[in-house]
Design a protein around this motif. Structure first.
Motif, PDB file in Angstrom:
ATOM      1  N   GLN B 350      -1.469  -0.978   4.039  1.00  0.00           N
ATOM      2  CA  GLN B 350      -0.278  -0.571   3.303  1.00  0.00           C
ATOM      3  C   GLN B 350      -0.242  -1.109   1.877  1.00  0.00           C
ATOM      4  OE1 GLN B 350       3.308  -1.069   6.246  1.00  0.00           O
ATOM      5  NE2 GLN B 350       1.705  -2.542   6.707  1.00  0.00           N
ATOM      6  N   ARG B 351       0.307  -0.293   0.996  1.00  0.00           N
ATOM      7  CA  ARG B 351       0.491  -0.697  -0.386  1.00  0.00           C
ATOM      8  C   ARG B 351       1.878  -0.261  -0.830  1.00  0.00           C
ATOM      9  NH1 ARG B 351      -3.498   3.697  -3.363  1.00  0.00           N
ATOM     10  NH2 ARG B 351      -1.829   4.889  -4.336  1.00  0.00           N
ATOM     11  N   ALA B 352       2.295  -0.761  -1.984  1.00  0.00           N
ATOM     12  CA  ALA B 352       3.640  -0.473  -2.451  1.00  0.00           C
ATOM     13  C   ALA B 352       3.744   0.978  -2.893  1.00  0.00           C
ATOM     14  CB  ALA B 352       4.010  -1.423  -3.583  1.00  0.00           C
ATOM     15  N   GLY B 353       4.782   1.660  -2.482  1.00  0.00           N
ATOM     16  CA  GLY B 353       4.995   3.072  -2.804  1.00  0.00           C
ATOM     17  C   GLY B 353       6.437   3.290  -3.145  1.00  0.00           C
ATOM     18  N   PRO B 354       6.962   4.474  -3.062  1.00  0.00           N
ATOM     19  CA  PRO B 354       6.335   5.721  -2.587  1.00  0.00           C
ATOM     20  C   PRO B 354       5.377   6.305  -3.631  1.00  0.00           C
ATOM     21  CG  PRO B 354       8.509   6.198  -3.400  1.00  0.00           C
ATOM     22  CD  PRO B 354       8.333   4.701  -3.491  1.00  0.00           C
ATOM     23  N   SER B 355       4.806   7.456  -3.287  1.00  0.00           N
ATOM     24  CA  SER B 355       3.845   8.134  -4.148  1.00  0.00           C
ATOM     25  C   SER B 355       2.721   7.163  -4.493  1.00  0.00           C
ATOM     26  CB  SER B 355       4.535   8.691  -5.385  1.00  0.00           C
ATOM     27  OG  SER B 355       3.648   9.502  -6.117  1.00  0.00           O
ATOM     28  N   THR B 356       2.192   7.226  -5.686  1.00  0.00           N
ATOM     29  CA  THR B 356       1.091   6.335  -6.036  1.00  0.00           C
ATOM     30  C   THR B 356       1.576   4.889  -6.068  1.00  0.00           C
ATOM     31  OG1 THR B 356       0.182   8.133  -7.315  1.00  0.00           O
ATOM     32  CG2 THR B 356      -0.796   5.987  -7.686  1.00  0.00           C
ATOM     33  N   GLY B 357       2.832   4.699  -6.428  1.00  0.00           N
ATOM     34  CA  GLY B 357       3.458   3.387  -6.323  1.00  0.00           C
ATOM     35  C   GLY B 357       2.740   2.316  -7.110  1.00  0.00           C
ATOM     36  N   LEU B 358       2.489   1.192  -6.446  1.00  0.00           N
ATOM     37  CA  LEU B 358       1.758   0.080  -7.047  1.00  0.00           C
ATOM     38  C   LEU B 358       0.501  -0.119  -6.195  1.00  0.00           C
ATOM     39  CD1 LEU B 358       4.997  -0.506  -7.323  1.00  0.00           C
ATOM     40  CD2 LEU B 358       4.277  -2.737  -8.079  1.00  0.00           C
ATOM     41  N   PRO B 359      -0.562   0.591  -6.543  1.00  0.00           N
ATOM     42  CA  PRO B 359      -1.705   0.665  -5.624  1.00  0.00           C
ATOM     43  C   PRO B 359      -2.292  -0.683  -5.225  1.00  0.00           C
ATOM     44  CG  PRO B 359      -1.942   2.244  -7.401  1.00  0.00           C
ATOM     45  CD  PRO B 359      -0.768   1.383  -7.761  1.00  0.00           C
ATOM     46  N   THR B 360      -2.269  -1.671  -6.113  1.00  0.00           N
ATOM     47  CA  THR B 360      -2.919  -2.934  -5.771  1.00  0.00           C
ATOM     48  C   THR B 360      -1.939  -3.955  -5.207  1.00  0.00           C
ATOM     49  OG1 THR B 360      -2.642  -3.716  -8.037  1.00  0.00           O
ATOM     50  CG2 THR B 360      -4.732  -2.650  -7.511  1.00  0.00           C
ATOM     51  N   LYS B 361      -0.684  -3.558  -5.020  1.00  0.00           N
ATOM     52  CA  LYS B 361       0.319  -4.520  -4.543  1.00  0.00           C
ATOM     53  C   LYS B 361       0.664  -4.249  -3.077  1.00  0.00           C
ATOM     54  CE  LYS B 361       0.411  -5.820  -8.827  1.00  0.00           C
ATOM     55  NZ  LYS B 361      -0.470  -6.912  -9.253  1.00  0.00           N
ATOM     56  N   THR B 362       1.108  -5.278  -2.423  1.00  0.00           N
ATOM     57  CA  THR B 362       1.295  -5.182  -0.975  1.00  0.00           C
ATOM     58  C   THR B 362       2.710  -4.742  -0.605  1.00  0.00           C
ATOM     59  OG1 THR B 362       0.838  -6.352   1.096  1.00  0.00           O
ATOM     60  CG2 THR B 362       2.039  -7.568  -0.584  1.00  0.00           C
ATOM     61  N   GLU B 363       2.871  -4.227   0.602  1.00  0.00           N
ATOM     62  CA  GLU B 363       4.176  -3.809   1.115  1.00  0.00           C
ATOM     63  C   GLU B 363       4.040  -3.593   2.623  1.00  0.00           C
ATOM     64  OE1 GLU B 363       6.745  -1.488  -1.753  1.00  0.00           O
ATOM     65  OE2 GLU B 363       6.494   0.005  -0.195  1.00  0.00           O
ATOM     66  N   GLN B 364       5.186  -3.593   3.303  1.00  0.00           N
ATOM     67  CA  GLN B 364       5.177  -3.333   4.761  1.00  0.00           C
ATOM     68  C   GLN B 364       6.045  -2.124   5.086  1.00  0.00           C
ATOM     69  OE1 GLN B 364       6.668  -7.309   6.132  1.00  0.00           O
ATOM     70  NE2 GLN B 364       4.865  -7.197   7.452  1.00  0.00           N
ATOM     71  N   ALA B 365       6.044  -1.146   4.207  1.00  0.00           N
ATOM     72  CA  ALA B 365       7.037  -0.084   4.335  1.00  0.00           C
ATOM     73  C   ALA B 365       6.528   1.168   5.051  1.00  0.00           C
ATOM     74  CB  ALA B 365       7.591   0.269   2.955  1.00  0.00           C
ATOM     75  N   ASP B 366       5.383   1.070   5.708  1.00  0.00           N
ATOM     76  CA  ASP B 366       4.868   2.236   6.433  1.00  0.00           C
ATOM     77  C   ASP B 366       5.122   2.152   7.940  1.00  0.00           C
ATOM     78  OD1 ASP B 366       3.946   3.057   3.997  1.00  0.00           O
ATOM     79  OD2 ASP B 366       1.814   2.801   4.441  1.00  0.00           O
ATOM     80  N   LEU B 367       5.904   1.169   8.359  1.00  0.00           N
ATOM     81  CA  LEU B 367       6.122   1.009   9.797  1.00  0.00           C
ATOM     82  C   LEU B 367       6.783   2.243  10.406  1.00  0.00           C
ATOM     83  CD1 LEU B 367       6.182  -0.541  12.457  1.00  0.00           C
ATOM     84  CD2 LEU B 367       8.248  -1.703  11.674  1.00  0.00           C
ATOM     85  N   LEU B 368       7.847   2.705   9.768  1.00  0.00           N
ATOM     86  CA  LEU B 368       8.543   3.866  10.339  1.00  0.00           C
ATOM     87  C   LEU B 368       7.680   5.116  10.250  1.00  0.00           C
ATOM     88  CD1 LEU B 368      12.244   3.243   9.206  1.00  0.00           C
ATOM     89  CD2 LEU B 368      11.170   2.744  11.412  1.00  0.00           C
ATOM     90  N   MET B 369       6.864   5.202   9.198  1.00  0.00           N
ATOM     91  CA  MET B 369       5.946   6.337   9.109  1.00  0.00           C
ATOM     92  C   MET B 369       4.943   6.291  10.263  1.00  0.00           C
ATOM     93  SD  MET B 369       3.416   7.735   6.096  1.00  0.00           S
ATOM     94  CE  MET B 369       2.309   6.352   5.964  1.00  0.00           C
ATOM     95  N   ALA B 370       4.419   5.104  10.533  1.00  0.00           N
ATOM     96  CA  ALA B 370       3.447   4.988  11.626  1.00  0.00           C
ATOM     97  C   ALA B 370       4.087   5.393  12.953  1.00  0.00           C
ATOM     98  CB  ALA B 370       2.920   3.557  11.710  1.00  0.00           C
ATOM     99  N   LEU B 371       5.347   5.007  13.133  1.00  0.00           N
ATOM    100  CA  LEU B 371       6.017   5.295  14.392  1.00  0.00           C
ATOM    101  C   LEU B 371       6.492   6.737  14.480  1.00  0.00           C
ATOM    102  CD1 LEU B 371       8.111   2.026  14.664  1.00  0.00           C
ATOM    103  CD2 LEU B 371       6.253   2.703  16.193  1.00  0.00           C
TER     104      LEU B 371
END
Lengths: 339, 623
Positions: B350-371
């Motif tokens: 996972q990386r910071a988003g949405p869209s291209t967002g911050l490609p080299t930065k971290t985030e945990q915001a894809d959990l709901l997408m994964a589920l």
């Protein structure tokens, strides 16, 4: 690589018919294609269990259900990608991809491009009926400019793509065109395609009698066919037209021209050479009414298949350093001991 | 390499013992800060410290020199006690240019050690960093920090005099001077770096000599220059005995795949399209052709997942890695695997988003997408590693589960785990759980969707098996026969069966570890890369005698069967996440508990300090 063992028994067409009821519309061109493929399969000499048909979405993509082989009806446009992964995992299998003009050239155009340029060892059958059938009659990427359909009541604004020209542009190593209503000739072309080593691309001109009836009438109609069908035969001059007034093609530089055979010395006539990639590009541009439509094998050349190159790298790596060993890998590089 | 840990030859100056330190190297993206940091981490690990690292670099490959957005940094915390995070506030900052100072100064503790390369503080660089004057002339800087102005560039050039390199090449060695200096300050052994340089520049002895000289010059400068009055020692940490190595999350994911390939003796097809921060998994996999892992660099994200679904149909293990934007594109391919009930594994780094967002930065915001981020009812198993080293075990476990249940499994790593490193106690692959694989070969009673009673898995058949020829696909299947079916009740049944199959994976989940008292005032629940931060914060709070515990989830779908019971033992529940509150929603919905989120979405890991404050705050608000 794709060493396919000799079939233990002699198959007949029936061995390739599945137990599923065929659900295409009555009169659909797909029936003839299905029959031709089932008929041609025994000639390949491949055990039935080593054959896989992969399709995308659309009328043509129902095809695998009707073949008594392994089959996978996948996602719209993605069959070439799925077939690529399958070949990489299982180079011992004979893999066919069945697609249509919308599936292969619109939503799946990118995948078709790449399966061809990589020269993955698959046989690709693109049923071209110039219309979206399963979604009930919208214009497709091969529909003629100005095509009036439900989604283009004022005529489509899109210029059509030529499947064979696309395939050649993508670097395909086998490109052919055939017609659903010429069963014997279609069978022969399909057999040659299936025997090709590398990505073989066959455009099958197919009739959708419900949404785009007689789209290929120029090649169906007994009269019009005479001047519009150009049968390609390797080593023979490109000839068409009435028996008593044969026409031929000549190349002036890179420009083709139609001539009357009786007016031209034989030495100037264009003789078909299916190993000539340059001339194949010119052939792929010929279209009625200015030129006859080439039917048959436009080009076939040999090139290493993608998965074979990768597998050779794998073999070479193992030959050089032995098979991988995870325990050794984990302790490779810098390590330090504590306690 | 030798296992011996060399001790520094000299310590004429007084040495003060610390139990931990947080150091950050910052400079221009061309200054070699990542290499410097990685080498310092290696030295710290050699000396037996526990450590956690945080590389931080711009998305631009060659950002204009001297600019604020071109600053690259590498931070690590190392210590003699267990270290869980790269640290919040810095004990030492090395700023190689004005932009680095400007960007990072605020993170340095009051009284912290500030080392600057004075040579870079000239007009052009000051302008680019937006300084109107030279900050080094501001007395306030020396009031706040222990400032050391060192002309690193000149000292490096002097040290390299006589070597057959041009000025530019010599100047490029200055990062090793900084490394040498900081190595002296923290009494880290430079031997591993000397060995690394020798190997790295084996084909270019002049560079090897130059970098080694620069390194040693920095080290000796610390020792002899009058300005450094003391150095710091950090005792080896008490860590479980054994052989250690440094490992990043991405490498660990790749090696987890190799371990599963070796154990199962199956071919792995790895499909990938280059994307930050997942590409290193592809690079690593591509190095190891000997393990029977066949990597395809596909034409796009869709083809990458398509290829692995095709491979799974062929009886191979299919694995993909990508990041959020790529995972979004894979939804359709994953759903084909859901419908066809084929085993595939998808890593989402996972990386910071949405869209291209911050490609080299971290985030945990894809959990709901994964589920939930796929059309219709699309249950898949979701796992999340907690540390870089844990990525190895989770990748392996994902493959084990996928094959056993014939389901897609998503693994949620992130940018922080991907490039962060930790000392890793090297496991013996023989101790990994077994992955039984059995392909159906018996035609008798065969149908594509007959199910295993325990797992509900359908049989895996390799094409090529005579008598088992069958057709499957994305259309709804009749249970057992696998024939296309539009029957309403069958569809309802299949929706339930696919969900139940994923639910049964719960029987694979070990009892949840509770870090702290089994009941109390507050439970902190986390998942993924926040493990270190949460654990450090909770341990700090526990030391003040409070009844606070934490649990960290590696299984997000299905959730651990004992979780509901655990949640009910605490008065309050805090869920820190690097998103706007995703796990917290699930816990509230699933268990009807009044869980509270703590959320920061800054492209960076949470800090221990802010999590501790959130815990304190919630304890104060206690009903």
């Amino acid at each position: 690589m794709s060493e396919i063992t000799e079939a233990p028994k002699k198959y007949t067409k029936k061995d390739f018919e599945s137990d599923q009821d065929v659900r295409w519309c009555p009169g659909c061109g797909d029936y003839a294609i299905l029959s031709a493929i089932q008929k041609m399969m025994p000639d390949l000499g491949i055990p039935r269990e080593n054959i896989v048909f992969i399709s995308g979405i659309g009328c043509s993509s129902r095809f695998p259900y009707y073949m008594n082989t392994y089959g996978f009806h996948t996602i719209h446009g993605r069959a070439p990608a799925i077939a690529t992964g399958l070949r990489l995992a299982r180079p011992d299998l004979k893999v066919f991809v069945v697609t249509g003009d919308g599936d292969g050239l619109s939503i799946g155009g990118n995948h078709l491009l790449h399966v061809l340029r990589r020269n993955v060892n698959v046989t690709i059958l693109l049923f071209n009926n110039r219309i979206y059938g399963l979604t009930k009659g919208q214009y497709s990427p091969t529909s003629e400019l100005g095509k009036v359909t439900k989604s283009s009541p004022a005529g489509s604004a899109d210029r059509p793509v030529s499947p064979c020209a696309f395939a050649l542009g993508a670097g395909a190593t086998f490109v052919a065109r055939t017609v659903d209503r010429n069963v014997a000739y279609m069978e022969e072309t399909l057999r040659r395609a299936a025997q090709h080593h590398g990505a073989a691309f066959v455009e099958i001109l197919q009739n959708c009698n419900v949404y785009n009836d007689l789209a290929w009438n120029v090649l169906y109609d007994r009269e019009s066919k005479i001047m519009n069908e150009l049968r390609l035969e390797h080593g023979k001059p490109l000839l068409f037209g009435p028996v008593d007034d044969r026409h031929g093609l000549v190349l002036e530089g890179a420009t083709p021209r139609v001539v009357r055979v009786k007016d031209a010395p034989e030495s100037v006539l264009w003789v078909h050479d299916d190993g000539n990639t340059w001339k194949a590009h010119v052939l792929s541009q010929l279209w009625a009414p200015d030129f006859p439509i080439p039917i048959g094998i436009l080009m076939q050349v040999e090139a290493p298949a993608y998965e074979e190159v990768l597998l050779e790298q794998e073999r070479a790596a193992i030959a050089e350093r032995g098979p991988g060993d995870v325990a050794k890998l984990l302790v490779s590089g810098d390590t330090w001991r504590i306690g | 390499m030798s296992d011996a840990v060399a001790s520094p030859a000299t310590a004429a100056k007084p040495r003060r013992q610390l139990d931990r330190a947080v150091v950050r190297f910052a400079g221009d993206s061309g200054d070699g800060m990542q290499v410097t940091g990685e080498q310092f981490a290696t030295e710290a690990a050699w000396a037996g410290a526990d450590l956690v690292t945080l590389p931080n670099f711009p998305a631009e490959i060659r950002a204009p020199a001297g600019t604020l957005f071109g600053v690259s940094s590498y931070q690590l915390q190392f210590g003699s006690r267990r270290v869980y995070t790269p640290g919040d506030r810095l004990d030492c900052l090395v700023a190689m240019n004005p932009a680095a100072l400007k960007v990072h100064q605020r993170d340095l503790k009051d009284g912290g050690l500030l080392i600057v390369n004075t040579a870079a503080f000239e007009k052009k660089n000051l302008d680019r960093a937006g300084y109107t004057g030279n900050p080094l002339d501001d007395p306030a800087l020396e009031d706040h920090y222990r400032l050391h102005k060192v002309d690193i560039t000149r000292l490096t050039m002097d040290a390299l005099e006589g070597l057959p390199l041009n000025v530019k090449e010599k100047e490029r060695c200055k990062n090793f001077f900084s490394l040498g200096l900081v190595s002296w300050i923290y009494t880290r052994p430079i031997e591993p770096t000397v060995a690394w340089i020798t190997k790295r520049f084996a084909k270019n002895p002049a560079f090897a000599e130059a970098n080694t000289r620069a390194l040693k010059a920095g080290y000796h400068y610390g020792e002899t220059a009058e300005i450094f009055t003391e150095c710091y020692g950090i005792e080896p940490a008490e860590m479980p005995p054994g052989l250690y190595r440094s490992i990043t999350g991405n490498r660990a994911l790749a090696w987890g795949i190799l371990a599963a390939a070796e154990r199962t003796k199956l071919t792995v097809v790895y499909g990938a399209y280059p994307i930050t921060p997942a590409s290193d998994v592809l690079h690593e996999i591509s190095l190891h052709k000997r393990f029977g892992v066949r990597a395809i660099q596909a034409e796009d994200e869709i083809a990458a997942v398509g290829a692995i679904v095709g491979a799974a149909f062929g009886g191979a293990i299919g694995v993909c890695a990508s990041s959020g934007p790529g995972i979004a594109l894979k939804a359709e391919g994953m759903n084909l695997a859901v419908m066809a009930e084929l085993p595939i594994v998808i890593f989402d780094v996972q990386r910071a988003g949405p869209s291209t967002g911050l490609p080299t930065k971290t985030e945990q915001a894809d959990l709901l997408m994964a589920l939930y981020g796929r059309n219709s009812e699309s249950p898949v198993v979701v796992l999340a590693p907690m540390t870089p080293g844990d990525c190895f075990f989770v990748a392996y476990e994902a493959i084990r589960i996928a094959l056993k249940y014939m389901v897609p499994v998503i693994v949620l790593s992130d940018g922080y785990l991907a490039s962060g490193a930790e000392p890793w106690l090297i496991p013996d692959p023989k101790t990994l759980p077994d992955i039984p694989v059995s392909f159906r070969t018996n035609p008798e009673g065969f149908a594509p969707y007959v199910r295993d009673e325990a797992t509900l898995a359908r049989p895996w058949v390799r094409p090529g098996t005579a008598g088992l020829e069958h057709r499957i696909g994305g259309l709804e299947k009749e249970n057992i026969t696998g024939n296309v079916s539009y029957d309403a009740d069958n569809h309802d049944l299949m929706v339930r069966l696919r969900a139940e199959k994923v639910r049964r994976v719960a029987q694979e989940i070990p009892p949840t570890t509770v870090n702290g008292p089994a009941a109390g005032d507050l439970l902190v629940v986390g998942w993924g890369s926040t493990y270190g931060t949460i654990t450090a914060a909770v341990e700090e709070v526990q030391q003040s005698g409070k009844a606070v515990a934490s649990v960290h989830l590696r299984h997000l779908n299905p959730l651990p069967p004992d979780l509901g019971q655990i949640l009910r033992q605490y008065e309050r529940i805090l869920v820190p996440e690097v998103n706007s509150g995703q796990l917290v929603r699930i816990l509230r919905a699933e268990y009807l508990v009044d869980a509270v989120g703590f959320n920061r979405v800054r492209g960076l890991p949470l800090s221990t300090e802010e999590v501790r404050e959130a815990i304190d705050q919630l304890l104060k608000d206690k009903r």
